[in-house]
Design an enzyme around this catalytic site. Structure first.
Site, PDB file in Angstrom:
ATOM      1  CG  ASP A 393      -1.813   1.159   1.350  1.00 51.31           C
ATOM      2  OD1 ASP A 393      -2.336   1.593   0.309  1.00 51.31           O
ATOM      3  OD2 ASP A 393      -1.987   1.673   2.462  1.00 51.31           O
ATOM      4  CE  LYS A 394      -0.147   7.400  -2.255  1.00 52.13           C
ATOM      5  NZ  LYS A 394       0.040   8.369  -1.135  1.00 52.13           N
ATOM      6  CG  PHE A 541      -9.480  21.251  -9.187  1.00 52.40           C
ATOM      7  CD1 PHE A 541      -9.635  21.706  -7.892  1.00 52.40           C
ATOM      8  CD2 PHE A 541      -9.689  19.907  -9.447  1.00 52.40           C
ATOM      9  CE1 PHE A 541      -9.976  20.827  -6.884  1.00 52.40           C
ATOM     10  CE2 PHE A 541     -10.038  19.030  -8.443  1.00 52.40           C
ATOM     11  CZ  PHE A 541     -10.181  19.500  -7.150  1.00 52.40           C
ATOM     12  CE  LYS A 564      -4.180  26.056  -4.987  1.00 50.01           C
ATOM     13  NZ  LYS A 564      -4.086  25.989  -3.530  1.00 50.01           N
ATOM     14  CG  ASP A 807      -1.507   1.964   6.862  1.00 54.67           C
ATOM     15  OD1 ASP A 807      -1.891   1.786   5.699  1.00 54.67           O
ATOM     16  OD2 ASP A 807      -1.526   3.074   7.416  1.00 54.67           O
TER      17      ASP A 807
END
Length: 1177
Positions: A393-394, A541, A564, A807
């Protein structure tokens, strides 16, 4: 891996009536109780015994026990088998029961959580397990959602509420959910809620986290329901005081539990191989029994019949064939010790010991959270030394999920460098004490930026003014919410993503404090002075624009546009006069991206009043268009966002856990392939890939697969595969074998929508082929079930050992599916840990778990098994050779007590010591040379060939053990001239030779000597001789004359020089060939382990070489394309005022942003990717 269906019948649609349990119970819907345990009090014994007897060895010993109960064929007592068998079954059962007890305890902890349920018009505290479908429950801020709920009302305006879905998709940015207007009017009026009798007809239980289809029928009206009105189990209510929801799915039918795989009984590849070997050994045993039975039949016919008249047998009661039949079963019993039951006892002891070594490892202890490593199972330790694929997982596993404003570039100058070229800190942390509204946790290491602020440099101030204005953050004046949101005094920033929060916090610390907002104004504190800007429009956005802009009027009356977004997008919309600055900033962005930072470009523009008025008229017209509204609005946004002036760029660090890049690099050197499976969006996943050095600019190519149809995905993968195959052919045209050693490095990135098609049966083989030719694979936007399917795909097609690490609850499915599941005790709860086989606090400990503990466990277990089979074949097959000389009478060479004690007492402890403590190389060299891990992946240390080798050695040893003493005693005489030819003296000589030979052999097999090894080997020899003399002593005969009839045999035999010479000759002949073979192999054909061991011996007195971990600065041409974990629709939500406590009536004549489509106020399909087309999970 199949989808779980917990209902007894297939449910086509669900009918739920609010506040009517009698109606809902007719459908037998699942209650809210969850169960992850495998057993209960009644099923434990049958299921556990069934699982244990899946081991062929256990079944084999049960059959032997039955045979030993038949006196006609048994020459050994039945207790020699039943006692060890019961002991093995009991030890394993106790271990399994303990593991399941903790699962029951975990289930009980979840099931007994309290929830407020509306029952008979009164809110009552009920346990989660007592919640039923159709109940209305009340949630309060920071509470977990108990079941899948239809949101009815909330404390926020317009029925809005905010949830965190980290346990579902790994994302910690807030999601917005909104109740129907008709139900939001119910508010928190318990009487009205108790009278609510709406009926929901919706889809049946399924595992799709991002979709829900249903209809609410109430008061003769029907209202459409979608996922934006659902709160799923596992979510956490954030920044919302309270909300009420109607339970639609409960317990095992919730979407979270539908994505969790069923608990599986995991067995190692060595276990499976041993099952096969036991079958082979059993076949070999049958063959030996048949040979000896035929020999007995022939001997009885040719020789034995001559002796019948001397025996008290009646001729009709026995014949040669029947004698051979009985002899067959007798030899099956006698020779059964080729696979002794003590083998399995020893294996369990070794695994338990290896597990304790993991638990006791201080280098895997995380002191900040007081979290040690924990082996939650004892059956998979050696499998840790064979892992080929890691699925990670990240969020929370590789990263800390903490966003930090790290660096910036303003007007061509960079700020924020912490390290010089030698990796040393060059500036202390900046002192922000001049700012009373600072965030005390904020850190920045370049004081020149503060000086520029204090000197009131216009562009620097404009830079931070943009960060304070151009966002969708809301200041919640609720000091009781200290969660992820930045809390200081009354400032509680509710940010839709950690990225936005980091930028607004940076502006706050540098003196531009976002204070509050209304639908029409934004109030800042600029260097201590309150300044209010009129908010005229938010140009929100989306995944095509990849940018966000706001138009404001400052107190001086000037119109400003602040924007931005991704630099590749903004640079195309800059004024031509910015060319030189754009080039410089681009270089800075390359540098930032090279360090794995998430970058944004910032630009602004002064607007002419007349031009703006004309543009607003067009915007008003486009916002009311019935057709192509989005396209018209996008064209107008594009029109005004031209000719902007570049201010600079920001660089945010998504902080990795400590040591992640080094761990990944080390595991890659060990030839372990690491795949990242994340629910996050593509840009975020790619940024982390670059930060971890899984993605690099020197890679040949990074392939991104993103499509919407199976045909499209098929075509893309076919093109990739053909290109990679061509490259492979060119690289290996002169080599006949290609073993996936990738010289040209590629990376594959695929999103969840494309993966859903790629996992279809027609495409899965192509996916495996393409992915395995790539060095790095990242799957983004994947559901928990897709994670499990990817793991299952590799297990099925590559037949490699897989490890999954995560996790959160969204990782449970892949943790259960992989051969080995590792849980990180992180910020997303304990679900992953509870489902895992191993757990610890930091990803970096995985390196030590695999390369040290895993490799040692595999090495020890393989050496143990090779030695065990060797010594037992050497011990048992002496009976086979003896059969040819004793008339095939099933007579044993050794006495019964030696047979009973050989594996339990005489040879058990030395092999256990080797299996527990042996090290081919120490831990420092194991980590320094990761390719030492390779033999485990190739299964080189114990396989069928190794088994045949060690058993052949055992057969040869048994031959030597029998025939050298036999030949010597044919003519040998005692010192007094008497013969030494009695059977007991012969047995003592062979037994003593055997014990000495196997003791010398284990000494040769031991690489790492400890005091325990010495004590056990020498102690075992001493115990053997002590018991030998005791069993042949006068005293023991006096007490037990029937059991120990051979008085003085030991001392009469072992006091003869000829006996000791025979023992010495036998030992030398057995051992020297193996010593010679090992010496020649190590000298002429040394393995990598041999070389490293020699290097270790040479440099034993030198400490481990320190590694210079200097900071790597890498240039990169790749930059983040607005990698914000952000959501479309927040701009509209703000300008509408619907998420604010006191909506302010509009005084502007201009529409603040484009109206929404349809009836939903918030378009939220999960985190939207700025760089890829938004697609379903």
């Amino acid at each position: 891996f199949t989808k779980l269906n917990f209902s007894s019948t297939v449910e086509e649609e669900r009918h739920v009536r609010a506040n009517d349990r009698d109606y809902n119970e007719r459908f037998s819907y699942a209650d809210n109780r969850i169960k992850t345990a495998k057993y209960n009090v009644f099923t434990f014994l049958p299921i556990n015994l069934f699982e244990q007897f899946q081991r062929f060895a256990n079944a084999y010993f049960l059959v032997l026990l039955i045979l030993q109960l038949i006196p006609e064929i048994s020459s050994l007592s039945w207790f020699t088998t039943i006692v060890p068998l019961v002991l093995v079954l009991a030890i394993t059962a106790v271990k399994d029961a303990t593991d399941d007890y903790f699962r029951h305890k975990s289930d009980q902890q979840v099931n007994t959580r309290q929830s407020q349920v509306l029952i008979k018009g009164i809110l009552q505290n009920e346990k989660w397990m007592n919640v039923r479908v159709g109940d209305i429950i009340k949630l309060e801020n920071n509470q977990f959602v108990a079941a899948d709920l239809l949101l009815l009302s909330s404390s926020e305006p317009y029925g809005l509420c905010y949830i965190e879905t980290a346990e579902l998709d790994g994302e910690t940015n807030l999601k917005v959910r909104q109740a129907l207007t008709v139900t939001s009017d119910l508010g928190d009026d318990v009487a009205k809620l108790a009278d609510f009798n709406g009926e929901v007809i919706c889809e049946p239980p399924n595992n799709k986290l991002d979709k829900f289809t249903g209809t609410l029928y109430w008061k003769d009206n029907k209202y459409p329901l979608d996922n934006e009105k659902m709160l799923l189990r596992g979510c956490v209510l954030r920044n919302t005081e309270w909300c009420f929801g109607l339970v639609i799915f409960a317990g095992l039918q919730t979407k979270l539990m539908q994505n969790c795989g069923r608990m599986k009984f995991k067995r190692t590849s060595i276990d499976k191989l041993m099952n096969t070997l036991v079958l082979w050994i059993f076949g070999f045993l049958i063959c030996m029994g048949i040979i000896l039975a035929i020999g007995n039949t022939i001997w009885e016919q040719k020789v034995g019949s001559n002796f019948w008249e001397y025996l008290q047998w009646k001729e009709l009661t026995i014949n040669a064939v029947f004698s051979g039949f009985l002899t067959f079963w007798s030899y099956v019993i006698i020779l059964n010790t080729v696979v002794p039951i003590s083998l399995y006892v020893s294996v369990e002891v070794l695994r338990l010991g290896h597990s304790y070594f993991i638990n006791w490892d201080r280098r895997m202890y995380y002191s900040r959270k007081d979290t040690p490593a924990e082996a939650r199972t004892t059956t998979l330790n050696e499998e840790l030394g064979q892992v080929e694929f890691i699925f990670s997982d990240k969020t929370g596993t590789l990263t800390q999920n903490i966003m930090v404003f790290n660096k910036c570039s303003i007007n061509g100058k960079t700020y924020g460098d912490v390290y010089d070229e030698f990796g040393c800190k060059k500036t202390p942390c900046v002192d922000f004490s001049f700012n009373p509204l600072m965030d005390r946790k904020f850190r920045f290491h370049d004081s020149s930026l503060v000086e520029a602020i204090k000197l009131e440099e216009p562009l620097v101030q404009e830079f931070f003014r943009l960060l304070a204005l151009c966002h969708t953050v809301i200041n919640k004046n609720l000091t009781k919410i200290p969660l992820k949101w930045i809390v200081q005094g009354e400032l509680v920033y509710q940010a839709p993503s950690p990225d936005e929060g980091a930028l607004v916090t940076a502006a706050r610390n540098f003196g531009f404090v976002f204070r509050s907002r209304t639908p029409e104004t934004i109030t800042l504190y600029e260097m201590g002075h309150a300044v209010t800007y009129q908010l005229l429009a938010i140009l929100d956005f989306n995944n095509v624009r990849k940018r966000m802009s706001v138009i404001v009027r400052n107190p001086k009356g000037q119109l400003k546009l602040y924007s931005k977004g991704a630099d590749t997008i903004l640079f195309d919309r800059l004024d031509p006069s910015n060319e030189e600055l754009m080039f410089t900033t681009s270089e800075h962005l390359n540098e930032f991206a090279g360090e794995g930072l998430r970058t944004l470009a910032l630009a602004c523009k002064d607007l002419d009043e007349d031009v703006f008025d004309e543009w607003m008229k067009k915007l008003l017209f486009a916002s009311t268009a019935l057709e192509n509204r989005e396209e018209k609005l996008g064209a107008l946004y594009e029109e005004i966002e031209q000719g902007m002036m570049l201010l600079g760029a920001t660089a945010i660090e998504d902080k990795l856990q400590e040591g992640v890049p080094e761990t990944i690099a080390c595991l890659t050197l060990a030839n372990i392939k690491i795949w990242v499976l994340t629910g996050d969006k593509l840009e975020t996943a790619m940024n982390i890939g670059y930060s971890c050095n899984m993605l690099r600019d020197d890679m040949n190519e990074v392939f991104i697969i993103s499509g919407h149809t199976m045909l499209e995905i098929h075509q893309k993968m076919e093109i990739l595969l053909s290109g990679l195959d061509m490259e492979k052919t060119e690289l290996y045209s002169s080599d006949s074998v290609f073993e996936e050693t990738i010289i040209a490095e590629y990376a594959l990135i695929i999103n969840g929508h494309s993966l859903a098609h790629a996992l279809e049966a027609d495409l899965e083989q192509i996916l495996v082929d393409v992915a395995c030719l790539c060095k790095t694979v990242i799957c983004c936007r994947v559901t928990p079930l897709q994670k499990a399917l990817v793991v299952e795909l590799i297990k099925r097609h590559k037949r490699a050992v897989t490890l999954a690490i995560g996790d959160g609850a969204n990782d449970v499915s892949m943790i259960n599916t992989a051969h080995i599941g590792v849980g990180i005790s992180g910020q997303e709860g304990m679900q992953a840990v509870l489902a895992s086989d191993y757990s610890f606090a930091q990803f970096r400990y995985l390196q030590r778990l695999l390369l040290v503990h895993g490799r040692w466990s595999y090495h020890r277990m393989c050496n143990f098994l090779c030695y065990f089979f060797y010594k037992n074949f050497a011990f048992t097959l002496v009976h086979f050779w003896y059969g040819f000389l004793c008339g095939f009478s099933a007579q044993t060479v050794y006495d019964q007590w030696f047979i009973t004690l050989f594996n339990i007492v005489y040879t058990s402890l030395p092999v256990l010591a080797m299996g527990l403590f042996d090290q081919d190389v120490n831990e420092q060299y194991s980590l320094r040379y990761p390719n030492l891990y390779r033999p485990g992946q190739l299964n080189q240390l114990f396989n069928k060939r190794k088994f045949f080798t060690c058993t052949l050695q055992g057969v040869c040893t048994s031959f030597i053990l029998f025939f050298i003493p036999y030949g010597a005693f044919m003519t040998a005489v005692r010192d007094d001239g008497a013969h030494i030819s009695d059977q007991q003296a012969f047995a003592v000589t062979i037994a003593t030779s055997l014990v000495i030979v196997v003791s010398v052999q284990i000494g040769l097999d031991t690489n790492y000597w400890t005091a325990v090894n010495h004590f056990f080997i020498w102690g075992s020899l001493a115990v053997y001789f002590a018991i030998l003399f005791a069993m042949h002593s006068d005293g023991i005969f006096t007490i037990f004359p029937n059991q120990f009839p051979f008085i003085g045999t030991a001392r009469n035999s072992l006091n003869q020089k000829i006996v000791w010479l025979v023992i010495l000759l036998t030992t030398v002949v057995c051992i020297m060939p193996m010593v010679a073979v090992r010496f020649i192999k190590a000298d002429l054909y040394p393995t990598h382990t041999d070389k490293v061991r020699l290097l270790q011996q040479v440099s034993r007195r030198q400490g481990p070489q320190g590694q210079n971990l200097r900071r790597v600065r890498r240039t990169s041409s790749r930059r983040s394309a607005y990698a914000f974990a952000h959501q479309q629709g927040y701009g509209e939500l703000i300008t509408s005022g619907k998420n604010m406590k006191v909506p302010t009536s509009s005084t502007s004549t201009y529409p603040l942003s484009s109206p929404t489509r349809g009836t939903s106020l918030v378009k939220n399909g999960g985190t939207t990717d700025f760089s890829e087309e938004k697609s379903d999970l």
